[in-house]
Design a protein around this motif. Structure first.
Motif, PDB file in Angstrom:
ATOM      1  N   GLY A   7       2.343  -6.300 -12.904  1.00  0.00           N
ATOM      2  CA  GLY A   7       2.156  -6.304 -14.352  1.00  0.00           C
ATOM      3  C   GLY A   7       1.021  -5.406 -14.808  1.00  0.00           C
ATOM      4  N   GLY A   8       0.250  -4.888 -13.856  1.00  0.00           N
ATOM      5  CA  GLY A   8      -0.843  -4.005 -14.257  1.00  0.00           C
ATOM      6  C   GLY A   8      -0.300  -2.673 -14.761  1.00  0.00           C
ATOM      7  N   SER A   9      -1.048  -2.071 -15.652  1.00  0.00           N
ATOM      8  CA  SER A   9      -0.534  -0.819 -16.222  1.00  0.00           C
ATOM      9  C   SER A   9      -0.437   0.251 -15.152  1.00  0.00           C
ATOM     10  N   GLN A  10      -1.333   0.187 -14.198  1.00  0.00           N
ATOM     11  CA  GLN A  10      -1.335   1.218 -13.168  1.00  0.00           C
ATOM     12  C   GLN A  10      -0.232   1.036 -12.142  1.00  0.00           C
ATOM     13  N   ALA A  11       0.428  -0.077 -12.265  1.00  0.00           N
ATOM     14  CA  ALA A  11       1.538  -0.314 -11.325  1.00  0.00           C
ATOM     15  C   ALA A  11       2.614   0.735 -11.500  1.00  0.00           C
ATOM     16  N   ARG A  12       2.565   1.438 -12.620  1.00  0.00           N
ATOM     17  CA  ARG A  12       3.593   2.468 -12.854  1.00  0.00           C
ATOM     18  C   ARG A  12       3.610   3.511 -11.760  1.00  0.00           C
ATOM     19  N   PHE A  13       2.438   3.723 -11.133  1.00  0.00           N
ATOM     20  CA  PHE A  13       2.402   4.733 -10.072  1.00  0.00           C
ATOM     21  C   PHE A  13       3.314   4.349  -8.922  1.00  0.00           C
ATOM     22  N   LEU A  14       3.360   3.065  -8.707  1.00  0.00           N
ATOM     23  CA  LEU A  14       4.243   2.586  -7.641  1.00  0.00           C
ATOM     24  C   LEU A  14       5.687   2.575  -8.124  1.00  0.00           C
ATOM     25  N   LEU A  15       5.863   2.022  -9.328  1.00  0.00           N
ATOM     26  CA  LEU A  15       7.230   1.821  -9.810  1.00  0.00           C
ATOM     27  C   LEU A  15       7.966   3.145  -9.993  1.00  0.00           C
ATOM     28  N   SER A  16       7.213   4.194 -10.269  1.00  0.00           N
ATOM     29  CA  SER A  16       7.906   5.460 -10.493  1.00  0.00           C
ATOM     30  C   SER A  16       8.359   6.091  -9.191  1.00  0.00           C
ATOM     31  N   LYS A  17       7.837   5.617  -8.090  1.00  0.00           N
ATOM     32  CA  LYS A  17       8.186   6.248  -6.815  1.00  0.00           C
ATOM     33  C   LYS A  17       9.312   5.532  -6.079  1.00  0.00           C
ATOM     34  N   VAL A  18       9.327   4.220  -6.220  1.00  0.00           N
ATOM     35  CA  VAL A  18      10.296   3.495  -5.405  1.00  0.00           C
ATOM     36  C   VAL A  18      11.712   3.783  -5.871  1.00  0.00           C
ATOM     37  N   ASN A  19      12.582   3.630  -4.938  1.00  0.00           N
ATOM     38  CA  ASN A  19      13.991   3.793  -5.243  1.00  0.00           C
ATOM     39  C   ASN A  19      14.401   2.686  -6.212  1.00  0.00           C
ATOM     40  N   PRO A  20      14.904   3.037  -7.361  1.00  0.00           N
ATOM     41  CA  PRO A  20      15.222   2.002  -8.353  1.00  0.00           C
ATOM     42  C   PRO A  20      16.511   1.288  -8.006  1.00  0.00           C
ATOM     43  N   SER A  21      16.483   0.571  -6.942  1.00  0.00           N
ATOM     44  CA  SER A  21      17.714  -0.127  -6.551  1.00  0.00           C
ATOM     45  C   SER A  21      17.995  -1.249  -7.534  1.00  0.00           C
TER      46      SER A  21
ATOM     47  N   ILE B  68      -5.898   3.738  -6.448  1.00  0.00           N
ATOM     48  CA  ILE B  68      -5.517   2.821  -7.508  1.00  0.00           C
ATOM     49  C   ILE B  68      -5.355   1.416  -6.938  1.00  0.00           C
ATOM     50  N   ASP B  69      -6.069   0.497  -7.532  1.00  0.00           N
ATOM     51  CA  ASP B  69      -5.955  -0.893  -7.101  1.00  0.00           C
ATOM     52  C   ASP B  69      -5.350  -1.658  -8.263  1.00  0.00           C
ATOM     53  N   THR B  70      -4.139  -2.117  -8.084  1.00  0.00           N
ATOM     54  CA  THR B  70      -3.478  -2.746  -9.221  1.00  0.00           C
ATOM     55  C   THR B  70      -2.714  -3.969  -8.760  1.00  0.00           C
ATOM     56  N   GLU B  71      -2.002  -4.543  -9.690  1.00  0.00           N
ATOM     57  CA  GLU B  71      -1.276  -5.768  -9.349  1.00  0.00           C
ATOM     58  C   GLU B  71      -0.028  -5.864 -10.199  1.00  0.00           C
TER      59      GLU B  71
ATOM     60  N   LEU C 263       0.872  -1.170   0.000  1.00  0.00           N
ATOM     61  CA  LEU C 263       0.000   0.000   0.000  1.00  0.00           C
ATOM     62  C   LEU C 263       0.906   1.215   0.000  1.00  0.00           C
ATOM     63  N   MET C 264       0.866   1.968  -1.072  1.00  0.00           N
ATOM     64  CA  MET C 264       1.701   3.155  -1.128  1.00  0.00           C
ATOM     65  C   MET C 264       0.829   4.396  -1.031  1.00  0.00           C
ATOM     66  N   ASP C 265       1.254   5.280  -0.169  1.00  0.00           N
ATOM     67  CA  ASP C 265       0.531   6.551  -0.027  1.00  0.00           C
ATOM     68  C   ASP C 265       1.483   7.664  -0.409  1.00  0.00           C
ATOM     69  N   SER C 266       1.217   8.279  -1.530  1.00  0.00           N
ATOM     70  CA  SER C 266       2.079   9.392  -1.940  1.00  0.00           C
ATOM     71  C   SER C 266       1.341  10.714  -1.801  1.00  0.00           C
ATOM     72  N   PHE C 267       0.340  10.700  -0.979  1.00  0.00           N
ATOM     73  CA  PHE C 267      -0.546  11.847  -0.766  1.00  0.00           C
ATOM     74  C   PHE C 267      -1.528  12.013  -1.918  1.00  0.00           C
ATOM     75  N   PHE C 268      -1.002  12.120  -3.147  1.00  0.00           N
ATOM     76  CA  PHE C 268      -1.896  12.318  -4.286  1.00  0.00           C
ATOM     77  C   PHE C 268      -2.458  11.010  -4.818  1.00  0.00           C
ATOM     78  N   GLN C 269      -1.704   9.937  -4.556  1.00  0.00           N
ATOM     79  CA  GLN C 269      -2.181   8.638  -4.997  1.00  0.00           C
ATOM     80  C   GLN C 269      -2.132   7.659  -3.841  1.00  0.00           C
ATOM     81  N   LEU C 270      -3.076   6.755  -3.918  1.00  0.00           N
ATOM     82  CA  LEU C 270      -3.095   5.673  -2.948  1.00  0.00           C
ATOM     83  C   LEU C 270      -3.087   4.404  -3.788  1.00  0.00           C
ATOM     84  N   VAL C 271      -1.959   3.732  -3.752  1.00  0.00           N
ATOM     85  CA  VAL C 271      -1.837   2.581  -4.647  1.00  0.00           C
ATOM     86  C   VAL C 271      -1.830   1.299  -3.831  1.00  0.00           C
ATOM     87  N   ILE C 272      -2.698   0.380  -4.199  1.00  0.00           N
ATOM     88  CA  ILE C 272      -2.637  -0.958  -3.600  1.00  0.00           C
ATOM     89  C   ILE C 272      -2.106  -1.895  -4.669  1.00  0.00           C
ATOM     90  N   TYR C 273      -1.015  -2.478  -4.354  1.00  0.00           N
ATOM     91  CA  TYR C 273      -0.340  -3.274  -5.366  1.00  0.00           C
ATOM     92  C   TYR C 273      -0.278  -4.717  -4.894  1.00  0.00           C
TER      93      TYR C 273
END
Lengths: 768, 1038
Positions: free
Chosen positions: A714-728, A709-712, A652-662
């Motif tokens: 491979g979902g297209s909306q997963a980008r909201f999460l992927l763009s925020k995390v540290n790309p380690s 955003i409720d995604t999983e 569950l990511m909370d970026s204030f503007f988005q709430l993503v459940i992945y």
């Protein structure tokens, strides 16, 4: 230093104040060397359940240019009934009503626990709240319908004595008269012509004090004062039926839109009319102009884009290439409007719902300068808009609206400090005084700001400088004091004054650097620095701002880091600074400073919210929070890192503007297979439910409503999460790490590790 | 010829000689030839005459064939003959009149009537008239021409004697020449009327001669009268002299008639008023076929039926002369203006065929390649029908394949009769997209009602009246024949200092009002729902019309705007992409701060100064631009004004007067007294058939061209006449000038093409063709003049001229030109006669009476007692008038009612507009197209009063009787009311009925319409004017 953390927390809870440094360096030079300025985040109307307002006038210092309010830090001579101002040292007699005070009978404002105190004062007639709806009718039928319903619903949320008005616009601007029977009457303005406030009032027939023929019915006395312009602004209780019908009959803009054209939308004139109307009728009274738009202004003053569809609305690319034709003119126009509005204490909200941009970049100042809201959505027919709008009218535990108007914040400092400026939803009142610094940070040159509208979370960053020169430092053992005096109109129409007085110890930066370091509030500092950065980003090119931020960070690390010269591996930061570089890392990647992948409107929108939210929310914006839900244990926060993305987790990511459940890959598969429906997998069902519940909790309180955003995997909306995390882990280093964990991010962005490595290298470099 | 003593007068005598030659033309000579025609004509018709008149042929054709003819014979003949021209015979001209109507003749001896007629007829060149009666005598007589005596004024004495003699011998009237001289001396203008009467005397019998004369022009009354009547009178002549002055009152015929011989002698004075040409006469009921080139049509006051056989009906086009002078020199010499009055949408009576609509398919109407003239009867097909030669520019063009048709042995296309564009003078083409704005078919037009809701209009009850009326009136919007409902859309605006637009979309439960206060830059706040189909939105519109009066019931806004109101209309049409008409109901000078704001600039001190023209000039450039915008958008403005004081009509009416609109004015409007009057106007105006967004172009054959245009029009360039709308009462007067020499043989052609949008939104071209003769003989030219058109032209040009020069100059010019035209005739066409004789061309016999009346009209009279607005209003309304209306305006009808035969259907014949015609015991109705009066003589028989008013006597009439007739069930009341309502029906405008008792204060109003008398505000009586003109003529001839 848990003590400092407790201290900080306690101060925040009591006064709504977070300082970057809780010990202040005793000279200007030292202060400069600390890199992060002495500054604070101040939440003027922080909800303080334990603070009952007192019903009398504050006692003020009699010195004309001081006027500080009596506070617990003042020295009081109970026998002589005299108090000494702790800012100017003026000795003041108590007013006659304080004749009875003594050590045991102190007024509240002298008690230490009331370093923040609120006065209810009687100043003039109380004015009802005013809500002026400015509605775009160039919407799709469905959107308009939804909007109409929301507006009708909102009527029931308004206090019955609040005044409401309605302006609609499309190609023309219509100001609706609300009292007519039998025929719906409106005044129409051409959408292409800028009018002065006087012209508008003339055209609306408001110039004559008593509009003849209109005053047929006797009016309740307390309303009479506000009756004359009432054709357009009427108490809700009187016109809600009329207005509901009016809204119901509202049609889409009837002017035909030729193929290949945008509808003509006269947003600029509509706002000008709204501002003009309020300006004439209700100067210096709390009022909210609520602008609902479904597209960019396409004609008249304030036009953002032409009506040719083949000309797209400006992008960051166009702006950088200086290719945005209308940008400067429109911005200037809206700024002028915003300033006019601010002068009168009227705030402007923008509710923009459209798939494309709507010109927020140009219009943002309307809300930024007047403390209005900006809400951005895809359509009025979404719960995001509907609930957000509803939340505008939410009430506090006293049943009062969480909004206040006509705020005036004055910052008084003791002699060793001067005010450099403030960053937040405010405008300068250009009040020069002895405590105003020439060195401006944010909106400076004043120690008073106007906050046309403010709510409990409205937070300003206030920046100070130390006056004393290096050779004449502030003597040890003293305390510097700052007093925030906020006058405002409460939503129940009372005038109130909230006074917060705080003090901090001075410390010699050379001898007590450790103390100072440990008094560092890295969260507040990160937000305060971020505000400075965002403030600069509004006027400077993005790369310059990043370079400035980087330089500040490096300097801070050089100042406080422990290292051996030129040995990056030896670099260490103390606990009180340890998180700071990470905040800066995420800040650099944030949409507040990066415009890539964001439209100018989005950038404006994000920045708007960033500079007004309180510390907690701001931090979430800088570095989103990531929670993990799995069968391995209770929900826990995890690193905002690609390595946290695992197949058997729900995130569950909370970026204030988005709430993503992945949902991780495995979880997603399970869910698809329908295990949650099977009684024997009740626990899986619960697992799935847990993040939803938590998200719901956040949704309940957040304003504006985040995009949910409720995604999983491979979902297209997963980008909201992927763009925020540290790309380690990226496609570049995935195999180098050789682990099966986490998800690789397809990006060329540097990861936190790389960032830190560079930082260390630069910090320890002797040449830097 | 025989001139009286006068003859002696040196000047003339001399002149005569010279003239001699001409005379032929005129009097005698022509006579002979003419006679030939005429004479011959009697039956044969002029066939022979051909030379003279082209007409003859016509007539024959027309007549014989037409069955009708028999009945009409006379008339028919006329047609052929052109008789009409003379007004005289037909309608008005007294002279002729006399003959025909005994009434007038009073003067004349009763006996003569027939003869007179005969004479007159013969006189008229028309010969045709004569025909019926072959008056041999006539011939001789005819020659005489009326040269009636000139007005000589003072001198009379002399004449008498001589005259008498003359008369005897000839008919001439010329008495008083000497007088002239004297006159001069005396200064008095008219002095004696020329009435030449005397001549007649003898003549009377001569009658005929006179007749002849009259024709000739003699005009003068004398003549006419002279003619026959006078007979004895001859004296007349003399009398005049005596008169010197003013005869005014006295004239009552007494003098003349009675006098017969005797008087005559005496010279004395008074010309018999009846002896001077009068306009009161008419004939009726004949058929006029337009198959001949240059036929002079019947007078406007006549009832006639037109058969379109290749030339446009005179209802559409009338010319000042139907024989154009061949050269510019000739035109200059005679100074007869060459002009046409075109009323493209003239209403046709039910028994005439409406215009055919021709469709040439996608390529549009066939037009000459070079000059773009449209296919018409004048195109000559050659080369076996494969090509045609344009008669306008002579260019030869190929006939399009689809249009090809073989020619018959006459060289005419076989389908000649099947194609209106080949056989008719007027027809319409369906216009293709090329003729539409932006190449898009036009939308149906719209009407917008714009009601001033300021205090004044609310208070007067006007707003309520209009709103109530609109409910029923909107059902009657004009529609295409056969269409179920009108295609016209309607919209509503109210305004005071700001404008209120109404959304009356049918889907709404209640109307919506939109206030636009941005009057500096007007715009239309809504599109959808503003202009609606009345049928669809009836409920909402009803609701709105009910509410409007209430909504503003307690307004105290007294300031108004005006230019923005029109601007709003233009913008609305622009937005809706249609053309249309604005109905503006306005009360006061627009003083609110806005474009087109006006200020009071009425200054009576300017009257009769060089600056007087400023009173007629519009005040501001704003209105100029507005007119331009209106015309560009096809926005016609009709203005209904309800002023209580000066409102600068000159400026306010600027736009209507450039957009084909009308201006109606109701001073001190009160619902009770003026409501019905106003509503009648409104109804008529609303239901008028009209065309929108029109462009008119007048093409002419080589040798001459249209140079100037008068009317409610706008000109962007020198050739295209633009009219936002043109209705059935609007006429454009076009002046022609020579480019080159015209050929007598081929004649002259004109084609008026009007491109417009119909009331249902179709684009059409209306074509009117007319062919004229050309002549190198002045006599021929004068013979073919048409007084009614002439005066229409003079009125319009004078009214335009006062914008630029002092009114006095304009009056002088008018008199000078009148004198010049007549002098030229006298010099070149009349048979030699004594200088003292006033000789008028037959065709212009009554021209002086109109001219005199014109000079007495408010715009030209220069009196401080007249309201500036009224003067401006009259000026503007005349500018757009057709021939019928201007005729009526300048010579009102005075209808005696006391002896009306209630069993007859016809309206009684009118009498001359002179106080002498009134009698204390009579009832008269007077109407001029704008006002209608019922005048009650002091000694009106009580039974008449009882029948009409249900009151025992005049003294019992109450105020409320003064503007309406009660509906009583008795034959007289019914008859009178029928007459009035028929008149109201017939006129383009409503007229407010005012009932005046002799000697009442109101009688002054009434009297100013007695145009043969001295004007109330200045201006000579008819007789005085004649004398004056005669003097001028004599001066010119010396």
């Amino acid at each position: 230093m848990s003590t400092y953390q407790e201290f900080i927390q306690q101060n925040e809870d009591r006064d709504g104040v977070r300082f970057s440094w809780n010990l202040w360096p005793s000279s200007r030079l030292e202060a400069t060397r600390l890199v992060v300025p002495v500054s604070c985040l101040f939440t003027p109307l922080k909800e303080l359940p334990n603070l009952p307002p007192v019903q009398y006038e504050p006692v003020m210092c009699s010195r004309a240019n001081c006027k500080a309010v009596l506070n617990p830090l003042c020295q009081v001579d109970f026998k002589a009934k005299i108090w000494a101002c702790n800012f100017c040292f003026q000795r003041n007699p108590f007013p006659p009503s304080y004749a009875g005070i003594s050590e045991v009978n102190q007024p509240a404002e002298l008690m230490p626990q009331f370093s923040t105190i609120e006065y209810i004062v009687q100043r003039g007639p109380s004015a009802p709240l005013i809500f002026l709806y400015v509605v775009d009718t160039c919407l799709e039928e469905e959107d308009l319908q939804a909007l109409k319903e929301s507006l009708q619903m909102s009527l029931s949320l308004l206090p019955p004595n609040a005044l409401v008005g309605l302006i609609t616009f499309g190609r023309m601007v219509q100001v609706h008269e609300l009292t007519c029977e039998g025929i719906a009457k409106s005044y129409v303005f051409r959408g292409t012509k800028d009018l002065s406030s006087k012209q508008i009032q003339e055209m609306l027939g408001l110039m004559k004090p008593a509009a003849p023929g209109q005053q047929s019915r006797p009016v309740a006395p307390q309303e009479s004062l506000f009756f004359f312009p009432s054709r357009f602004l009427q108490p809700v209780h009187r016109v809600d039926m009329n207005l509901t019908d009016l809204l119901g009959e509202l049609q889409r803009d009837p002017w035909p839109v030729p193929q290949g054209k945008r509808p003509l939308r006269s947003t600029g004139v509509a706002l000008s009319v709204a501002v003009g109307l309020l300006e004439g009728a209700f100067p210096n009274t709390g009022a909210r102009v609520m602008l609902f738009i479904g597209g960019p202004p396409t004609q008249g003053p304030g036009m953002v884009v032409g009506d040719e569809l083949k000309t797209p609305i400006r992008s960051w690319h166009d702006i950088q290439k200086d290719n945005a034709r209308h940008l400067k003119k429109a911005t200037k126009y809206y700024e002028a409007l915003a300033n006019r509005s601010a002068v009168n204490g009227h705030s402007i909200d923008i509710y923009a719902c459209a798939l494309d941009q709507t010109g927020l970049l140009e219009m943002k100042c309307l809300s930024n300068l007047t403390g209005g809201h900006i809400v951005m959505g895809d359509s009025f027919n979404t719960s995001l808009f509907k609930q957000t709008f509803q939340r505008v009218f939410s009430k506090d535990y006293n049943g009062d609206f969480r909004m206040a108007f006509g705020g005036n914040l004055e910052v008084k400092t003791s002699r060793e400090l001067k005010v450099c400026g403030a960053i937040g939803p405010c405008v300068s009142l250009h009040s020069k005084g002895p405590s105003v610094s020439e060195n401006e940070m944010g909106i400076g040159g004043t120690n008073q700001w106007k906050l046309c509208s403010l709510d409990p979370s409205t937070t300003l960053g206030v920046y100070f400088e130390v006056v004393n020169q290096h050779n004449a430092p502030v003597p040890q053992g003293g305390r510097g004091a700052i007093q925030f005096v906020t006058q405002y109109q409460h939503s129940n129409t009372q005038r109130r004054i909230r006074v917060t007085t705080i003090a901090r110890n001075w410390a010699d930066a050379q001898s007590q650097i450790q103390h100072i370091e440990s008094s560092f509030d890295q969260e507040a500092a990160a937000v305060l620095m971020a505000r400075l950065g965002v403030f600069r980003a509004e006027s400077e090119e993005g790369p310059d701002v990043l370079r400035w931020l980087d330089r500040q960070l490096i300097r801070l690390c050089q100042k406080f880091g422990q290292f051996n010269k030129d040995d990056p591996t030896s670099f260490r930061l103390s606990e009180s600074l340890s998180l700071y570089p990470q905040f800066m890392f995420h800040l650099r990647r944030s949409p507040f400073l990066q415009v890539f992948n964001n439209s100018p409107d989005e950038s404006s929108y994000y920045r708007h919210h960033f500079v007004r939210e309180d510390l907690t929310q701001s931090l979430i914006m800088i570095q989103p929070i990531l929670y993990s839900y799995s069968f391995h244990g209770p929900p826990e926060p995890v690193l905002l890192d690609s390595s946290s993305i695992l197949p058997d987790r729900i995130l569950l990511m909370d970026s204030f503007f988005q709430l993503v459940i992945y949902h991780g890959e495995t979880i997603a598969q399970w869910r698809k297979a329908g295990y949650q429906e099977m009684p024997e997998y009740e626990n899986f069902k619960q697992l799935l439910q847990a993040p939803l519940d938590d998200a719901q909790e956040i949704l309940q309180t957040r304003f504006p409503m985040p995009r949910y955003i409720d995604t999983e995997h491979g979902g297209s909306q997963a980008r909201f999460l992927l763009s925020k995390v540290n790309p380690s882990q990226t496609h570049n280093n995935l195999y180098a790490w050789g682990q099966e964990t986490g998800a690789p991010i397809l990006t060329d962005d540097v990861s936190l590790q790389v960032f830190m490595d560079h930082l260390k290298k630069l910090a320890v470099s002797s040449s830097a | 010829m025989s001139q009286q003593g006068y003859v002696a007068a040196p000047p003339y005598s001399q002149a005569q000689p010279g003239i001699g030659g001409y005379q032929g033309g005129f009097g005698a000579p022509p006579a002979q030839p003419l006679y030939g025609h005429y004479g011959g004509p009697p039956q044969g018709f002029n066939a022979p005459p051909a030379g003279v008149m082209k007409s003859p042929p016509t007539s024959p054709a027309g007549m014989p064939p037409s069955p009708v003819s028999s009945q009409y014979n006379p008339s028919v003949q006329q047609n052929g003959a052109h008789p009409q021209r003379y007004a005289s015979p037909s309608a008005a001209s007294p002279p002729y009149g006399q003959p025909s109507h005994s009434v007038y003749n009073n003067m004349a001896s009763p006996a003569p009537p027939t003869q007179q007629l005969a004479n007159q007829m013969s006189a008229m060149n028309l010969g045709s008239y004569g025909k019926s009666q072959p008056l041999p005598p006539t011939s001789s007589v005819a020659q005489q021409h009326f040269q009636t005596p000139a007005p000589a004024m003072g001198q009379p004495q002399m004449h008498p004697a001589p005259q008498a003699p003359h008369m005897a011998s000839q008919n001439q009237m010329s008495p008083p020449q000497s007088p002239l001289t004297n006159m001069l001396a005396s200064g008095q203008p008219m002095g004696g009327q020329s009435m030449a009467g005397p001549p007649m005397g003898g003549q009377s019998m001569a009658g005929p001669p006179m007749g002849g004369q009259s024709m000739a022009g003699p005009p003068m009354g004398g003549q006419s009268m002279a003619g026959p009547p006078m007979g004895g009178q001859s004296m007349t002549g003399p009398p005049m002299a005596g008169m010197n002055m003013p005869f005014p009152g006295p004239p009552p015929s007494g003098g003349f008639p009675g006098t017969s011989g005797g008087l005559a002698g005496p010279p004395q004075k008074k010309l018999d008023p009846d002896s001077i040409p009068s306009t009161v006469t008419r004939l009726g009921g004949h058929v006029f076929s337009t198959n001949m080139r240059g036929q002079v049509p019947p007078l406007v006051t006549t009832d006639f039926t037109v058969q379109d056989q290749g030339n446009a009906s005179p209802r559409f086009i009338r010319c000042t002369t139907y024989s154009l002078p061949c050269t510019a020199e000739l035109a200059k010499q005679c100074q007869v203006p060459l002009a046409s009055v075109i009323k493209p949408f003239a209403k046709l009576p039910k028994n005439e065929t409406p215009l055919y609509v021709v469709n040439h398919g996608e390529t549009g109407p066939i037009r000459c390649n070079r000059c773009k003239a449209y296919m018409c009867p004048y195109m000559q097909f050659i080369d076996g029908g494969r090509r045609y030669q344009c008669s306008f520019c002579n260019c030869v063009s190929e006939v399009p394949v689809f249009y090809f048709q073989h020619l018959d042995h006459m060289g005419r296309r076989v389908d000649f009769y099947e194609r209106p564009e080949l056989s008719q003078g007027s027809y319409e083409f369906v216009a293709t997209l090329d003729y539409c704005k932006n190449n898009k078919p036009p939308n149906p037009p719209a009407y917008i009602f714009m009601i001033d809701v300021s205090y004044t209009n609310i208070k007067s009850g006007l707003v309520k009246l209009v709103c109530d009326e609109l409910k029923s009136l909107l059902e009657k919007l004009p529609r295409e024949d056969g269409a179920e409902a009108s295609a016209i859309k309607v919209g509503f605006v109210t305004y005071n200092k700001v404008l209120h637009f109404y959304n009356v979309k049918s889907a709404l439960a209640q109307p919506q009002m939109m206030v636009v206060s941005d009057i500096a830059e007007m715009f239309v706040p809504l599109l959808d729902g503003f202009l609606v189909n009345y049928q669809d939105s009836r409920a909402v519109i009803y609701n709105l019309l009910d509410q409007i009066p209430d909504m503003f019931a307690d307004t105290n806004e007294s300031e108004t705007v005006f230019a923005p109101v029109i601007q709003a209309g233009v913008e609305a049409f622009k937005a809706a992409e249609c053309s249309g008409k604005l109905f503006i109901f306005h009360s006061s000078m627009p003083t609110a701060e806005a474009p087109g704001k006006l200020k009071n600039r009425d200054d009576k001190k300017l009257v009769n100064t060089d600056k007087e023209k400023t009173l007629f000039q519009p005040q501001k450039g704003v209105y100029e631009q507005l007119s331009k915008d209106c015309v560009a958008q096809g926005c016609c403005v009709d203005l209904f004004l309800f002023p209580s004081q000066y409102l600068d009509l000159a400026s306010m009416a600027d736009v209507p007067s450039h957009t084909g609109g009308s201006v109606y004015k109701y001073n001190n409007f009160q619902v009770a007294t003026d409501g019905e009057h106003f509503l009648r106007d409104l109804r008529k105006d609303l239901q008028k058939s009209l065309g929108f967004d029109a462009v008119m172009r007048v093409r002419t054959s080589t040798g001459f061209r249209a140079t100037d245009f008068f009317g409610a029009i706008y000109m962007n360039n020198t050739t295209d006449v633009e009219m936002a709308a043109v209705d059935c009462d609007k006429a454009v007067t076009v002046e022609f000038k020579h480019d080159d020499t015209l050929s007598e043989e081929s004649g002259a052609f004109m084609q008026c093409a009007l491109l417009y949008t119909t009331i249902s939104g179709q684009r059409r071209l209306r074509i009117h063709n007319l062919s004229l003769n050309c002549t190198s003989q002045l006599s021929e030219l004068y013979k073919c003049c048409e007084t009614d058109s002439l005066i229409n032209f003079f009125a319009k040009s004078a009214y335009r001229a006062i914008l630029n020069q002092p009114v006095k100059n304009v009056r002088d010019i008018l008199v000078n030109q009148t004198a010049h035209m007549l002098a030229c005739y006298r010099k070149n066409c009349a048979s030699p006669s004594a200088a003292s004789q006033l000789i008028l061309p037959d065709s212009m016999k009554v021209f002086p009476v109109y001219m005199n009346s014109l000079m007495k009209t408010a715009p030209l009279v220069g009196s401080t007692e007249l309201s500036t607005d009224d003067r401006a209003h009259q000026r503007l309304s005349v500018m757009a008038m057709g021939v019928e209306d201007s005729q009526l305006q300048l010579y009102p009808r005075l209808i005696p009612l006391h002896n009306v035969d209630v069993s007859r259907e016809a309206v009684p014949d009118p009498v001359r507009c002179s106080e002498e015609r009134l009698s204390d015991s009579g009832l008269f109705l007077l109407e001029n197209g704008h006002s209608i009066f019922l005048w009650l003589g002091q000694a009106s028989p009580p039974d008449l009063i009882q029948s009409l008013f249900n009151a025992p006597s005049l003294a019992h009439l109450q105020q409320e009787h003064m503007f309406t007739l009660p509906e009583l069930d008795n034959p007289l009341s019914k008859k009178v009311r029928t007459i009035i309502s028929e008149l109201l029906e017939k006129r383009p405008n409503s007229m407010k009925l005012q009932i005046v008792r002799q000697r009442d204060k109101l009688e002054m109003l009434f009297r100013q319409f007695l145009v043969e008398d001295k004007g109330l505000h200045g201006g000579a009586s008819y007789m005085d004017f004649l004398c004056y003109v005669h003097r001028e003529i004599r001066q010119l001839l010396t």
